[in-house]
Design a protein around this motif. Sequence first.
Motif, PDB file in Angstrom:
ATOM      1  N   MET A 165      40.958  49.000  54.742  1.00 25.10           N
ATOM      2  CA  MET A 165      41.640  47.595  54.628  1.00 25.10           C
ATOM      3  C   MET A 165      41.747  47.140  53.054  1.00 25.10           C
ATOM      4  SD  MET A 165      36.583  47.146  53.839  1.00 25.10           S
ATOM      5  CE  MET A 165      37.062  46.212  53.992  1.00 25.10           C
ATOM      6  N   ASN A 166      42.005  46.038  53.361  1.00 25.45           N
ATOM      7  CA  ASN A 166      42.612  45.213  51.939  1.00 25.45           C
ATOM      8  C   ASN A 166      41.456  43.866  51.235  1.00 25.45           C
ATOM      9  OD1 ASN A 166      44.578  43.343  53.451  1.00 25.45           O
ATOM     10  ND2 ASN A 166      44.551  42.032  51.575  1.00 25.45           N
ATOM     11  N   ILE A 167      40.999  43.389  50.486  1.00 23.36           N
ATOM     12  CA  ILE A 167      40.393  41.997  50.605  1.00 23.36           C
ATOM     13  C   ILE A 167      40.853  42.097  49.103  1.00 23.36           C
ATOM     14  CG2 ILE A 167      38.459  40.840  49.024  1.00 23.36           C
ATOM     15  CD1 ILE A 167      36.552  43.567  50.820  1.00 23.36           C
ATOM     16  N   HIS A 168      42.134  40.437  49.244  1.00 23.85           N
ATOM     17  CA  HIS A 168      43.098  39.485  48.419  1.00 23.85           C
ATOM     18  C   HIS A 168      41.725  38.442  47.879  1.00 23.85           C
ATOM     19  CE1 HIS A 168      46.796  37.928  47.330  1.00 23.85           C
ATOM     20  NE2 HIS A 168      46.359  38.475  46.348  1.00 23.85           N
ATOM     21  N   LEU A 169      41.898  37.762  48.392  1.00 22.08           N
ATOM     22  CA  LEU A 169      41.399  36.427  47.878  1.00 22.08           C
ATOM     23  C   LEU A 169      40.850  36.457  47.532  1.00 22.08           C
ATOM     24  CD1 LEU A 169      43.298  33.613  47.794  1.00 22.08           C
ATOM     25  CD2 LEU A 169      41.421  32.801  49.585  1.00 22.08           C
ATOM     26  N   ALA A 170      39.069  37.214  47.877  1.00 21.05           N
ATOM     27  CA  ALA A 170      37.760  37.085  47.268  1.00 21.05           C
ATOM     28  C   ALA A 170      37.657  37.460  45.565  1.00 21.05           C
ATOM     29  CB  ALA A 170      37.118  37.682  47.737  1.00 21.05           C
ATOM     30  N   PRO A 171      38.500  38.809  45.941  1.00 19.69           N
ATOM     31  CA  PRO A 171      38.905  38.552  43.984  1.00 19.69           C
ATOM     32  C   PRO A 171      39.432  37.839  43.072  1.00 19.69           C
ATOM     33  CG  PRO A 171      38.422  40.577  45.947  1.00 19.69           C
ATOM     34  CD  PRO A 171      39.167  39.260  46.105  1.00 19.69           C
ATOM     35  N   ASP A 172      40.740  38.009  43.795  1.00 17.82           N
ATOM     36  CA  ASP A 172      41.615  36.468  42.988  1.00 17.82           C
ATOM     37  C   ASP A 172      40.567  35.211  42.594  1.00 17.82           C
ATOM     38  OD1 ASP A 172      43.164  38.237  42.388  1.00 17.82           O
ATOM     39  OD2 ASP A 172      44.691  37.167  44.365  1.00 17.82           O
ATOM     40  N   GLU A 173      39.775  34.742  43.265  1.00 19.29           N
ATOM     41  CA  GLU A 173      38.738  33.499  43.412  1.00 19.29           C
ATOM     42  C   GLU A 173      37.778  33.842  42.453  1.00 19.29           C
ATOM     43  OE1 GLU A 173      37.220  29.578  43.706  1.00 19.29           O
ATOM     44  OE2 GLU A 173      39.057  30.866  44.005  1.00 19.29           O
ATOM     45  N   ILE A 174      37.296  35.160  42.642  1.00 23.28           N
ATOM     46  CA  ILE A 174      35.705  35.472  40.967  1.00 23.28           C
ATOM     47  C   ILE A 174      36.680  35.722  39.500  1.00 23.28           C
ATOM     48  CG2 ILE A 174      35.220  36.849  40.004  1.00 23.28           C
ATOM     49  CD1 ILE A 174      34.336  38.581  43.226  1.00 23.28           C
ATOM     50  N   GLY A 175      37.883  36.068  39.897  1.00 22.48           N
ATOM     51  CA  GLY A 175      38.797  35.761  38.846  1.00 22.48           C
ATOM     52  C   GLY A 175      39.189  34.031  37.760  1.00 22.48           C
ATOM     53  N   ARG A 176      39.328  33.520  39.352  1.00 23.99           N
ATOM     54  CA  ARG A 176      39.650  32.035  39.011  1.00 23.99           C
ATOM     55  C   ARG A 176      38.374  31.307  38.205  1.00 23.99           C
ATOM     56  NH1 ARG A 176      39.709  26.877  40.463  1.00 23.99           N
ATOM     57  NH2 ARG A 176      38.180  28.169  42.256  1.00 23.99           N
ATOM     58  N   ARG A 177      37.747  31.778  38.766  1.00 24.03           N
ATOM     59  CA  ARG A 177      36.002  30.857  37.991  1.00 24.03           C
ATOM     60  C   ARG A 177      35.632  31.306  37.467  1.00 24.03           C
ATOM     61  NH1 ARG A 177      32.411  30.934  43.832  1.00 24.03           N
ATOM     62  NH2 ARG A 177      33.997  29.823  45.479  1.00 24.03           N
ATOM     63  N   MET A 178      36.535  32.353  36.893  1.00 24.72           N
ATOM     64  CA  MET A 178      35.506  33.063  35.397  1.00 24.72           C
ATOM     65  C   MET A 178      36.554  32.867  34.467  1.00 24.72           C
ATOM     66  SD  MET A 178      34.089  36.669  36.556  1.00 24.72           S
ATOM     67  CE  MET A 178      34.253  38.009  35.040  1.00 24.72           C
ATOM     68  N   MET A 179      38.070  32.265  34.755  1.00 24.37           N
ATOM     69  CA  MET A 179      38.479  32.113  33.462  1.00 24.37           C
ATOM     70  C   MET A 179      38.923  30.617  33.612  1.00 24.37           C
ATOM     71  SD  MET A 179      42.364  34.782  34.130  1.00 24.37           S
ATOM     72  CE  MET A 179      42.343  34.134  35.864  1.00 24.37           C
ATOM     73  N   ASP A 180      38.243  29.848  34.103  1.00 29.18           N
ATOM     74  CA  ASP A 180      38.074  28.276  34.779  1.00 29.18           C
ATOM     75  C   ASP A 180      37.247  28.220  33.915  1.00 29.18           C
ATOM     76  OD1 ASP A 180      39.304  26.214  35.493  1.00 29.18           O
ATOM     77  OD2 ASP A 180      37.465  25.772  36.557  1.00 29.18           O
TER      78      ASP A 180
END
Length: 278
Positions: free
Chosen positions: A129-144
């Motif tokens: 499987m692949n999980i792309h958008l959710a981990p990226d969203e976590i990273g975006r929120r943390m950087m924000d």
Amino acid sequence: MGLSTTEIMDLSLELVDWDTIPGDSTIYVPGEDIETALVGIDLESPEIQLAAQEGYDLALAHHPTGDRARLEFTAVLEKQISFMTAHGVPEDVASAAAKGLIDRMDHAAHSMNFRHDPSIAELLGQPYMNIHLAPDEIGRRMMDEVADSLADDASVGDLVDAFYAEFDEFQDAQTEIKTRLGDAENELGTVAVHHAAGTNGGADVARAYFEHGVDTVVYIHIGPGDTQTLREEFQDSGKNLVITGHIASDAIGLNVLIDTLEAHGVECTPISGCTIGR
């Protein structure tokens, strides 16, 4: 009892409080009772075979490789528009800025062998499987959150320093955070962290931000042609483009996901970029 691939996907959604699987994330070969996972930013045919050879219950990739995750990738790119409008860009301007990127990705989908990697996993009976958008969203929120925590008179250099101080992933990366447009001494101003929208928005999206009140855009990567275009248009304007690095930035959210899986009893072996920050 271990987790199923469905339960693992659901865990990723819970981390960002979503209830729908994004178009760029897919269970290619389902599995049950998963207690071990080979996890990487890119897991394709060789890594799928490695997972099967070494007896892993799951091969878990970040980047999409085929099937729905590629064919529906353009739907994820619509987030480019919502991110821009959230920062004050008019919707018609945002749509126009994202149109070229969406069209390119739509055309590219027709040239891909999107059954290649999933078919290998199916032949081997290897859950994949692949999980792309959710981990990226976590990273975006943390950087924000880091950007929002800075003082009103902070500089671009202050943001870069804060990213290094907050994230082991940036400290451990072989790449450095680069200010591709602007200068470290420039006033940071209004910041848009443009991550978790499929890919970077290129010059068109950055231009839309700059022309509608955003002073500093944060991308995780950008091409040299887009950088040159933005330099020609915005050099000495006080606008800034900060590039944090693709793999290091992806690893931020993936490390949260890996920690969550391990807390639920899945022993994860990180490879292919996932070792950054661990």
